[in-house]
Design a protein around this motif. Structure first.
Motif, PDB file in Angstrom:
ATOM      1  N   ARG A 123       0.828  -1.207   0.000  1.00 44.63           N
ATOM      2  CA  ARG A 123       0.000   0.000   0.000  1.00 44.63           C
ATOM      3  C   ARG A 123       0.865   1.261   0.000  1.00 44.63           C
ATOM      4  NH1 ARG A 123      -4.028  -1.102   4.901  1.00 44.63           N
ATOM      5  NH2 ARG A 123      -2.154  -2.188   5.601  1.00 44.63           N
ATOM      6  N   ARG A 124       1.980   1.189   0.728  1.00 47.79           N
ATOM      7  CA  ARG A 124       2.917   2.329   0.746  1.00 47.79           C
ATOM      8  C   ARG A 124       3.577   2.504  -0.617  1.00 47.79           C
ATOM      9  NH1 ARG A 124       5.342   5.917   0.095  1.00 47.79           N
ATOM     10  NH2 ARG A 124       6.787   7.169   1.346  1.00 47.79           N
ATOM     11  N   ILE A 125       3.892   1.389  -1.281  1.00 48.57           N
ATOM     12  CA  ILE A 125       4.516   1.449  -2.606  1.00 48.57           C
ATOM     13  C   ILE A 125       3.557   2.066  -3.626  1.00 48.57           C
ATOM     14  CG2 ILE A 125       5.459   0.039  -4.497  1.00 48.57           C
ATOM     15  CD1 ILE A 125       6.295  -2.007  -2.313  1.00 48.57           C
ATOM     16  N   ALA A 126       2.273   1.698  -3.513  1.00 49.26           N
ATOM     17  CA  ALA A 126       1.272   2.112  -4.503  1.00 49.26           C
ATOM     18  C   ALA A 126       0.647   3.473  -4.198  1.00 49.26           C
ATOM     19  CB  ALA A 126       0.169   1.056  -4.590  1.00 49.26           C
ATOM     20  N   ARG A 127       1.054   4.091  -3.088  1.00 47.91           N
ATOM     21  CA  ARG A 127       0.385   5.329  -2.650  1.00 47.91           C
ATOM     22  C   ARG A 127       0.423   6.427  -3.705  1.00 47.91           C
ATOM     23  NH1 ARG A 127       2.793   8.201   2.506  1.00 47.91           N
ATOM     24  NH2 ARG A 127       2.021   6.287   3.502  1.00 47.91           N
ATOM     25  N   TYR A 128       1.592   6.762  -4.207  1.00 47.15           N
ATOM     26  CA  TYR A 128       1.696   7.903  -5.115  1.00 47.15           C
ATOM     27  C   TYR A 128       1.120   7.635  -6.512  1.00 47.15           C
ATOM     28  CZ  TYR A 128       3.931  11.112  -1.943  1.00 47.15           C
ATOM     29  OH  TYR A 128       4.163  11.986  -0.910  1.00 47.15           O
ATOM     30  N   PRO A 129       1.266   6.426  -7.088  1.00 50.77           N
ATOM     31  CA  PRO A 129       0.544   6.160  -8.335  1.00 50.77           C
ATOM     32  C   PRO A 129      -0.970   6.329  -8.193  1.00 50.77           C
ATOM     33  CG  PRO A 129       2.274   4.549  -8.049  1.00 50.77           C
ATOM     34  CD  PRO A 129       2.238   5.364  -6.783  1.00 50.77           C
ATOM     35  N   ILE A 130      -1.517   5.934  -7.031  1.00 47.95           N
ATOM     36  CA  ILE A 130      -2.956   6.093  -6.801  1.00 47.95           C
ATOM     37  C   ILE A 130      -3.315   7.576  -6.685  1.00 47.95           C
ATOM     38  CG2 ILE A 130      -4.798   5.698  -5.113  1.00 47.95           C
ATOM     39  CD1 ILE A 130      -3.542   2.955  -4.556  1.00 47.95           C
ATOM     40  N   ILE A 131      -2.478   8.340  -5.979  1.00 42.89           N
ATOM     41  CA  ILE A 131      -2.727   9.792  -5.854  1.00 42.89           C
ATOM     42  C   ILE A 131      -2.660  10.460  -7.231  1.00 42.89           C
ATOM     43  CG2 ILE A 131      -1.797  11.957  -4.949  1.00 42.89           C
ATOM     44  CD1 ILE A 131      -0.915  10.364  -2.454  1.00 42.89           C
ATOM     45  N   ILE A 132      -1.670  10.086  -8.033  1.00 40.86           N
ATOM     46  CA  ILE A 132      -1.537  10.655  -9.384  1.00 40.86           C
ATOM     47  C   ILE A 132      -2.752  10.287 -10.230  1.00 40.86           C
ATOM     48  CG2 ILE A 132      -0.179  10.578 -11.525  1.00 40.86           C
ATOM     49  CD1 ILE A 132       2.309  10.113  -9.696  1.00 40.86           C
ATOM     50  N   SER A 133      -3.241   9.055 -10.078  1.00 41.98           N
ATOM     51  CA  SER A 133      -4.433   8.611 -10.818  1.00 41.98           C
ATOM     52  C   SER A 133      -5.647   9.446 -10.448  1.00 41.98           C
ATOM     53  CB  SER A 133      -4.716   7.136 -10.531  1.00 41.98           C
ATOM     54  OG  SER A 133      -3.653   6.327 -10.951  1.00 41.98           O
ATOM     55  N   PHE A 134      -5.737   9.836  -9.171  1.00 42.60           N
ATOM     56  CA  PHE A 134      -6.847  10.680  -8.736  1.00 42.60           C
ATOM     57  C   PHE A 134      -6.789  12.042  -9.428  1.00 42.60           C
ATOM     58  CE2 PHE A 134      -8.714  13.831  -5.822  1.00 42.60           C
ATOM     59  CZ  PHE A 134     -10.013  13.339  -5.764  1.00 42.60           C
ATOM     60  N   PHE A 135      -5.602  12.616  -9.517  1.00 41.15           N
ATOM     61  CA  PHE A 135      -5.457  13.910 -10.200  1.00 41.15           C
ATOM     62  C   PHE A 135      -5.726  13.777 -11.696  1.00 41.15           C
ATOM     63  CE2 PHE A 135      -3.139  15.079  -6.316  1.00 41.15           C
ATOM     64  CZ  PHE A 135      -3.699  16.331  -6.072  1.00 41.15           C
ATOM     65  N   ILE A 136      -5.371  12.629 -12.272  1.00 40.92           N
ATOM     66  CA  ILE A 136      -5.711  12.369 -13.687  1.00 40.92           C
ATOM     67  C   ILE A 136      -7.228  12.353 -13.856  1.00 40.92           C
ATOM     68  CG2 ILE A 136      -5.659  10.626 -15.522  1.00 40.92           C
ATOM     69  CD1 ILE A 136      -2.839   9.861 -14.493  1.00 40.92           C
ATOM     70  N   SER A 137      -7.936  11.760 -12.881  1.00 37.19           N
ATOM     71  CA  SER A 137      -9.402  11.739 -12.916  1.00 37.19           C
ATOM     72  C   SER A 137      -9.986  13.149 -12.877  1.00 37.19           C
ATOM     73  CB  SER A 137      -9.949  10.923 -11.737  1.00 37.19           C
ATOM     74  OG  SER A 137      -9.619   9.570 -11.860  1.00 37.19           O
ATOM     75  N   LEU A 138      -9.377  14.024 -12.077  1.00 38.96           N
ATOM     76  CA  LEU A 138      -9.848  15.413 -12.014  1.00 38.96           C
ATOM     77  C   LEU A 138      -9.635  16.129 -13.349  1.00 38.96           C
ATOM     78  CD1 LEU A 138      -8.605  16.537  -8.465  1.00 38.96           C
ATOM     79  CD2 LEU A 138     -10.882  15.770  -9.137  1.00 38.96           C
ATOM     80  N   ILE A 139      -8.527  15.826 -14.021  1.00 33.52           N
ATOM     81  CA  ILE A 139      -8.271  16.411 -15.348  1.00 33.52           C
ATOM     82  C   ILE A 139      -9.328  15.927 -16.337  1.00 33.52           C
ATOM     83  CG2 ILE A 139      -6.668  16.452 -17.302  1.00 33.52           C
ATOM     84  CD1 ILE A 139      -4.386  16.263 -15.217  1.00 33.52           C
ATOM     85  N   VAL A 140      -9.631  14.611 -16.287  1.00 32.42           N
ATOM     86  CA  VAL A 140     -10.669  14.046 -17.173  1.00 32.42           C
ATOM     87  C   VAL A 140     -12.012  14.713 -16.894  1.00 32.42           C
ATOM     88  CG1 VAL A 140     -11.961  11.956 -17.772  1.00 32.42           C
ATOM     89  CG2 VAL A 140      -9.489  11.840 -17.429  1.00 32.42           C
ATOM     90  N   PHE A 141     -12.315  14.960 -15.617  1.00 28.94           N
ATOM     91  CA  PHE A 141     -13.567  15.618 -15.235  1.00 28.94           C
ATOM     92  C   PHE A 141     -13.670  17.003 -15.878  1.00 28.94           C
ATOM     93  CE2 PHE A 141     -15.986  18.443 -12.452  1.00 28.94           C
ATOM     94  CZ  PHE A 141     -17.176  17.743 -12.335  1.00 28.94           C
ATOM     95  N   GLN A 142     -12.587  17.778 -15.814  1.00 28.76           N
ATOM     96  CA  GLN A 142     -12.599  19.118 -16.389  1.00 28.76           C
ATOM     97  C   GLN A 142     -12.704  19.081 -17.910  1.00 28.76           C
ATOM     98  OE1 GLN A 142     -12.889  22.004 -14.826  1.00 28.76           O
ATOM     99  NE2 GLN A 142     -12.925  20.956 -12.852  1.00 28.76           N
ATOM    100  N   VAL A 143     -11.994  18.150 -18.550  1.00 28.87           N
ATOM    101  CA  VAL A 143     -12.064  18.013 -20.015  1.00 28.87           C
ATOM    102  C   VAL A 143     -13.476  17.616 -20.429  1.00 28.87           C
ATOM    103  CG1 VAL A 143     -11.249  16.673 -21.998  1.00 28.87           C
ATOM    104  CG2 VAL A 143      -9.617  17.467 -20.284  1.00 28.87           C
ATOM    105  N   MET A 144     -14.080  16.698 -19.673  1.00 27.26           N
ATOM    106  CA  MET A 144     -15.430  16.226 -19.983  1.00 27.26           C
ATOM    107  C   MET A 144     -16.464  17.324 -19.807  1.00 27.26           C
ATOM    108  SD  MET A 144     -16.856  12.589 -18.606  1.00 27.26           S
ATOM    109  CE  MET A 144     -18.043  11.637 -19.574  1.00 27.26           C
ATOM    110  N   ASN A 145     -16.204  18.238 -18.867  1.00 27.11           N
ATOM    111  CA  ASN A 145     -17.152  19.307 -18.574  1.00 27.11           C
ATOM    112  C   ASN A 145     -17.002  20.495 -19.517  1.00 27.11           C
ATOM    113  OD1 ASN A 145     -18.896  21.177 -17.345  1.00 27.11           O
ATOM    114  ND2 ASN A 145     -17.348  21.797 -15.875  1.00 27.11           N
ATOM    115  N   LYS A 146     -15.761  20.942 -19.765  1.00 27.66           N
ATOM    116  CA  LYS A 146     -15.543  22.203 -20.462  1.00 27.66           C
ATOM    117  C   LYS A 146     -15.057  22.071 -21.900  1.00 27.66           C
ATOM    118  CE  LYS A 146     -14.589  24.657 -16.140  1.00 27.66           C
ATOM    119  NZ  LYS A 146     -13.598  25.421 -15.355  1.00 27.66           N
TER     120      LYS A 146
END
Length: 359
Positions: free
Chosen positions: A97-120
């Protein structure tokens, strides 16, 4: 951020970008045959076809990003596992879980980018690509000047019917207004008029040749001009923009839903689109759990199986998501509930595989 986190994050971002570019190229190649047909048929010039591809990029980006995150996370961790780095980190007391922490955090920010692209970005690009494909000019959405058979229900339990309403002249013809009780069961008053004009200063309708039937008092009165402060709905409130919800931003969809509700229209389609806008972008975050956990173990010859399994799970998400979207469009399930059910299912799978990856 420690050196380990920087090392893992760099590898993950590199794998994600390579996967994203590969999937985007595949999707563009699948569209090239259509574009060549458009050019040979004279529907597009070469420069227009290049513009058309640019307008397609936001849609392609939205659709392939979950797959790119899934494959990128699997490739990143699988490479570390094949170099025995995962085993070394575990034996030194660092949990998966410690190893995978930052890839998961980066994936969350990628999701936020997708949200903005999908909206605007996506609604505008989709409208322009459709206009270009249809060979018509791109114009901004403008409210029509008039509307026939306009219907409107207010929060004060007033129901308007106007044969023709003109928002430019602020006029209406053949007007009928029904006042109902608080329970919206019994009619209290019926007002009819041949014509009417909406006064901006008074913020109310001035009706001409009006007849007011009070059903509670059982009386009928005739007026040459009649005005009441309750009649405060302007002509523009009766007219809504008709368009594809996919071409609207989230704020525009919410406004369209409000307008459709008060005019008695069907809101299932815009609600379904809005529900997807708030659920699908987070698929990238959710599938990262699957990719990271499936690539955590190194078994000789098992890399191809892990990649095939992860891609299979990725496409399974699209199938499940499309199935629940169909249920929401048909009004069987709430659009927001149906949008998040696939996310919850695959997040549960991801957490299960993540726990197994600890051992």
């Amino acid at each position: 951020m420690k050196k380990l986190d920087i090392y893992i994050s760099k590898n993950f971002i590199k794998s994600f970008l390579l996967s994203l570019i590969a999937f985007i190229n595949i999707f563009i190649l699948s569209q090239l045959f259509k574009i060549i047909r458009y050019i040979t048929a004279g529907r597009m010039s070469v420069s227009e076809s290049a513009t058309y591809i640019l307008y397609l990029l936001p849609k392609i980006f939205i659709e392939v990003t979950p797959l790119a995150v899934l494959l990128g996370s699997l490739m990143c961790i699988n490479k570390m596992a094949s170099n025995l780095e995962i085993i070394s980190l575990k034996t030194s007391g660092i949990s998966f879980r410690r190893i995978a922490r930052y890839p998961i955090i980066i994936s969350f920010f990628i999701s936020l980018i997708v949200f903005q692209v999908m909206n605007k970005v996506h609604p505008m690009a989709l409208a322009k690509s459709r206009a270009l494909r249809a060979g018509r000019k791109i114009s901004e959405r403008v409210l029509p000047a008039t509307k026939n058979n306009a219907f409107l229900r207010t929060e004060d339990n007033l129901v308007y019917y106007i044969r023709q309403v003109d928002r430019v002249k602020n006029t209406g013809s053949l007007i009928e207004i029904i006042k109902l009780d608080k329970n919206f069961e019994k009619i209290e008053k019926i007002i009819t008029a041949k014509t009417g004009i909406f006064s901006v200063e008074k913020n109310s309708w001035i009706l001409k040749d009006a007849v007011v039937n009070n059903l509670r008092n059982k009386t009928q009165e005739t007026y040459k001009t009649y005005s009441n402060e309750e009649l405060d709905k302007a002509p523009e409130d009766f007219i809504t923009i008709q368009g594809d919800p996919d071409e609207l931003t989230n704020a525009e969809i919410r406004k369209a839903i409000r307008d459709i509700r008060i005019t008695g229209g069907d809101i299932k389609e815009p609600l379904s689109v809005l529900g997807k806008r708030y659920s699908f972008p987070f698929a990238s975050f959710i599938v990262s759990f699957l990719g990271l956990s499936l690539g955590s173990r190194y078994v000789r010859g098992a890399s191809a199986i892990s990649i095939a399994l992860s891609v299979g799970l990725g496409y399974s998400y699209y199938i499940v998501q499309a199935s629940f979207e169909a249920l929401s469009v048909n009004g069987i399930l709430n659009p927001f509930v149906s949008g998040w059910i696939p996310n919850i299912i695959f997040l549960s799978l991801g957490i299960y595989f993540m726990k197994r990856a600890e051992y």
